[in-house]
Design an enzyme around this catalytic site. Structure first.
Site, PDB file in Angstrom:
ATOM      1  N   HIS A 233       0.829  -1.214   0.000  1.00 25.25           N
ATOM      2  CA  HIS A 233       0.000   0.000   0.000  1.00 25.25           C
ATOM      3  C   HIS A 233       0.856   1.253   0.000  1.00 25.25           C
ATOM      4  CE1 HIS A 233       0.625   1.104   4.278  1.00 25.25           C
ATOM      5  NE2 HIS A 233       0.571  -0.192   4.541  1.00 25.25           N
TER       6      HIS A 233
ATOM      7  N   CYS B 152       3.218  -4.732   6.716  1.00 22.40           N
ATOM      8  CA  CYS B 152       2.874  -4.539   5.309  1.00 22.40           C
ATOM      9  C   CYS B 152       4.109  -4.114   4.509  1.00 22.40           C
ATOM     10  CB  CYS B 152       1.794  -3.471   5.170  1.00 22.40           C
ATOM     11  SG  CYS B 152       0.166  -4.000   5.736  1.00 22.40           S
TER      12      CYS B 152
END
EC number: 2.-.-.-
Length: 165
Positions: free
Chosen positions: A125, A141
């Site tokens: 992301h 992440c």
């Protein structure tokens, strides 16, 4: 993707803090700096570590959203990231612009009870462009610059293989 019979592949190097998109012939299509887990690598739920191994992009979220769109719970909040917004919400872990939600393929390693990449909400992301790249800083992440994650998003599709090593 232009040829869906032979997919592109995403390769994430923890050591180099980079994401390389390779074509069907193995040649480099694009390369981007990233930031992976501050706590290192690992698959355990709640570890804040980046999972290793074979994955695929299970869902792609944010198509056609503006650069800097803020997501919470994988939904746009209606906000666009700014310094003012950041100073008003210093506690937030910013997920911006696009989300590529990963799913593990290796049962017992990154798929299944206690180690499931998808259930851990591990994404590729966007993050504020003020955040450093090339240094592990995430909660597990794979963070990217906003323009880079949009570029990647436009080149791949759900089902694209992802290798994290």
């Amino acid at each position: 993707m232009s040829d869906t019979s032979i997919p592109l592949q995403i390769n994430i190097s923890i050591a180099r803090q980079s994401l390389t998109l390779t074509g069907p012939d193995g040649g480099v299509v694009a390369e981007y700096p990233v930031s992976t887990g501050l706590n290192g690598v690992g698959e355990q739920d709640g570890s804040g570590r980046t999972p290793q191994g074979e994955h695929y992009v299970r869902a792609m979220i944010g198509a056609d959203q503006p650069l800097g769109t803020v997501f919470r719970g994988r939904r746009p909040t209606g906000e666009i990231y700014s310094d003012e917004l950041a100073s008003n919400h210093p506690e937030r872990d910013w997920i911006l612009s696009r989300i590529l939600w990963l799913c593990g393929l290796e049962s017992g390693r990154n798929r299944g009870a206690g180690v499931d990449t998808f259930r851990r909400f591990i994404y590729i992301h966007g993050t504020p462009d003020t955040e450093p790249m090339g240094i592990p800083m995430s909660h597990g992440c794979v963070r990217m610059r906003n323009a880079d994650v949009i570029d990647l998003f436009e080149r791949v599709e759900a089902g694209t293989p992802v290798i994290i090593q």
